[in-house]
Design an enzyme around this catalytic site. Sequence first.
Site, PDB file in Angstrom:
ATOM      1  N   LYS A 217      33.334  34.220  26.351  1.00  0.00           N
ATOM      2  CA  LYS A 217      34.549  35.092  26.548  1.00  0.00           C
ATOM      3  C   LYS A 217      34.422  36.165  27.557  1.00  0.00           C
ATOM      4  CE  LYS A 217      37.582  37.933  25.229  1.00  0.00           C
ATOM      5  NZ  LYS A 217      38.779  37.733  25.012  1.00  0.00           N
ATOM      6  N   CYS A 271      40.989  44.742  27.676  1.00  0.00           N
ATOM      7  CA  CYS A 271      39.988  43.477  27.733  1.00  0.00           C
ATOM      8  C   CYS A 271      39.423  43.373  29.113  1.00  0.00           C
ATOM      9  CB  CYS A 271      41.015  42.341  27.338  1.00  0.00           C
ATOM     10  SG  CYS A 271      41.887  42.466  25.983  1.00  0.00           S
TER      11      CYS A 271
HETATM   12  N1  SAJ Z   1      46.500  42.115  36.761  1.00  0.00           N
HETATM   13  C1  SAJ Z   1      46.588  42.220  38.152  1.00  0.00           C
HETATM   14  N2  SAJ Z   1      46.872  41.291  38.935  1.00  0.00           N
HETATM   15  C2  SAJ Z   1      47.027  40.044  38.424  1.00  0.00           C
HETATM   16  C3  SAJ Z   1      47.024  39.795  37.056  1.00  0.00           C
HETATM   17  C4  SAJ Z   1      46.684  40.852  36.166  1.00  0.00           C
HETATM   18  O1  SAJ Z   1      46.490  43.264  38.606  1.00  0.00           O
HETATM   19  O2  SAJ Z   1      47.065  39.068  39.170  1.00  0.00           O
HETATM   20  C5  SAJ Z   1      46.316  43.296  35.923  1.00  0.00           C
HETATM   21  C6  SAJ Z   1      47.511  43.616  34.936  1.00  0.00           C
HETATM   22  O3  SAJ Z   1      48.440  44.174  35.341  1.00  0.00           O
HETATM   23  C7  SAJ Z   1      46.678  44.398  34.002  1.00  0.00           C
HETATM   24  C8  SAJ Z   1      45.514  43.679  33.757  1.00  0.00           C
HETATM   25  O4  SAJ Z   1      45.171  43.026  35.123  1.00  0.00           O
HETATM   26  O5  SAJ Z   1      46.492  45.603  34.288  1.00  0.00           O
HETATM   27  C9  SAJ Z   1      44.979  42.745  32.658  1.00  0.00           C
HETATM   28  O6  SAJ Z   1      46.238  41.862  32.233  1.00  0.00           O
HETATM   29  P1  SAJ Z   1      46.224  40.297  32.196  1.00  0.00           P
HETATM   30  O7  SAJ Z   1      47.594  39.812  31.831  1.00  0.00           O
HETATM   31  O8  SAJ Z   1      45.656  39.486  33.156  1.00  0.00           O
HETATM   32  O9  SAJ Z   1      45.228  40.255  30.864  1.00  0.00           O
HETATM   33  P2  SAJ Z   1      45.279  41.011  29.506  1.00  0.00           P
HETATM   34  O10 SAJ Z   1      44.195  42.145  29.399  1.00  0.00           O
HETATM   35  O11 SAJ Z   1      46.311  41.301  28.777  1.00  0.00           O
HETATM   36  O12 SAJ Z   1      44.601  39.641  28.600  1.00  0.00           O
HETATM   37  C10 SAJ Z   1      43.217  39.159  28.757  1.00  0.00           C
HETATM   38  C11 SAJ Z   1      43.342  37.651  29.035  1.00  0.00           C
HETATM   39  N3  SAJ Z   1      42.264  36.880  29.560  1.00  0.00           N
HETATM   40  C12 SAJ Z   1      42.201  36.115  30.633  1.00  0.00           C
HETATM   41  O13 SAJ Z   1      43.416  35.820  31.089  1.00  0.00           O
HETATM   42  C13 SAJ Z   1      41.186  35.438  31.099  1.00  0.00           C
HETATM   43  C14 SAJ Z   1      43.489  37.070  27.597  1.00  0.00           C
HETATM   44  O14 SAJ Z   1      43.574  35.701  27.535  1.00  0.00           O
HETATM   45  C15 SAJ Z   1      42.435  37.440  26.725  1.00  0.00           C
HETATM   46  O15 SAJ Z   1      42.486  37.120  25.278  1.00  0.00           O
HETATM   47  C16 SAJ Z   1      42.524  38.983  26.675  1.00  0.00           C
HETATM   48  O16 SAJ Z   1      42.323  39.664  27.848  1.00  0.00           O
HETATM   49  C17 SAJ Z   1      41.465  39.703  25.778  1.00  0.00           C
HETATM   50  O17 SAJ Z   1      41.669  39.959  24.575  1.00  0.00           O
HETATM   51  O18 SAJ Z   1      40.147  39.569  25.996  1.00  0.00           O
END
Ligand code: SAJ
Length: 418
Positions: A217, A271
């Site tokens: 995880k 996360c």
């Molecule tokens: N972000 C970027 N650039 C990107 C992708 C994301 O700047 O290319 C930023 C987003 O704007 C945000 C942050 O990253 O601020 C996180 O967003 P996210 O949509 O990538 O992820 P989370 O935090 O909403 O959810 C993550 C997920 N993990 C992965 O994709 C590996 C989800 O599957 C997990 O269950 C969740 O964390 C968790 O609960 O751990």
Amino acid sequence: MACDSICVLGLGYIGLPTASLLATKGVKVLGVDTSAKAVETINAGEIHIHEPDLDVLVRAAVHSGNLKAYTEPQPADAFIIAVPTPVTEGHQPDLSYVRQAAKAIAPVLKPGDLVVVESTISIGATESVCQWIAEERPDLALPSRDDPSAEPAPSRIHVAHCPERVLPGQILRELVDNDRVVGGVDPASTAEAVELYRRFCKGAILSTDCRTAELCKLCENAFRDVNIAYANELSMICDEFDIDVWTLISLANRHPRVNILKPGPGVGGHCIAVDPWFIVASTPETARLIHRAREVNDSKPGHVVAAVRAKADRLKNPIIACLGLAFKADVDDLRGSPAVTIARQLAEEKAGTILAVEPHIEELPEALARCGVEKVGLGDALHRADVIVLLVDHRQFTAVDRHQYQDKILIDTRGAWR
Ligand code: SAJ
């Protein structure tokens, strides 16, 4: 396993959807939350958090009679712990809620019960859960990672980790469709937990041991963090050379083995910006890249503030509109949001009059209201502002025709107006 009832501890973004889903599958679910208000809301068939379609699911679960919420743990055949695991100011994992949950269920545990931790935890913490339970219930036999072949005692309970992996905004679909990793403290615990998840998961249920599941995880979110850090670092390099980072990335991604993620104003949420610290805290000397990536992503809001100020400082009494405060598009969640950090810093530095537009919230967070940020509607912000900073790619903002605002300074941190 004869598992007729499941007690879910923590009725937040993970626990409530999981509890409701199980209830609609005919399982008797006893939801537990320390917030009496959340419990009351859920028992009325309503929700206290925002997630698409969750309201419908919770209403169905409560009306079926299979989901009832309580403020104290209830006896059940299986227990799912889905409580928060934040990091402290010093970036150390705070497992106190998991510990409290483990201690709270101990009095109602009976031999044969299964305890699954879904919360994100440090390496070794599933074994700590065993220890915390054993401290309260010396009469129960706990599984041991060191002695997996031990004969199952009649007083044995099972303990496993099955980390949640769902994406906020798509929780209900991912809860069913995603593959799950299940790691028991011993093979018998793994087998029991696999049975439980088979009840509602369509994805593959992958068996392993508890430590592998824990790091699995953590490394998923750290993988994402490191890759976003790469994109963010590139964006800062591009700024030094007046290169458009979005054009650069779209060109580089035409290589068959390159897939650069999107830069942004920083990484937020509870996360991806948090979990890598669990690895760093466990292995500070070894986790060098993971640590550095965290620092790169945490430096991005400051870089955006400097970029805004470089433009706004040339104007007299500038009005700066921050579009979006959530941590990512189309959610109402402001936790750890870089957009909030940026709006706040601009206000504290008195960079100008700071307007904030966030269609998903009613009221500004106290920290922003206190430093004079003004919450306005989108039309008002676009009309009044000299500088428009797109911080979140909410669909309302990406639909804005930027060509209508050529007379203003536009700063697009998400590449949504290209
Ligand atoms: N972000 C970027 N650039 C990107 C992708 C994301 O700047 O290319 C930023 C987003 O704007 C945000 C942050 O990253 O601020 C996180 O967003 P996210 O949509 O990538 O992820 P989370 O935090 O909403 O959810 C993550 C997920 N993990 C992965 O994709 C590996 C989800 O599957 C997990 O269950 C969740 O964390 C968790 O609960 O751990």
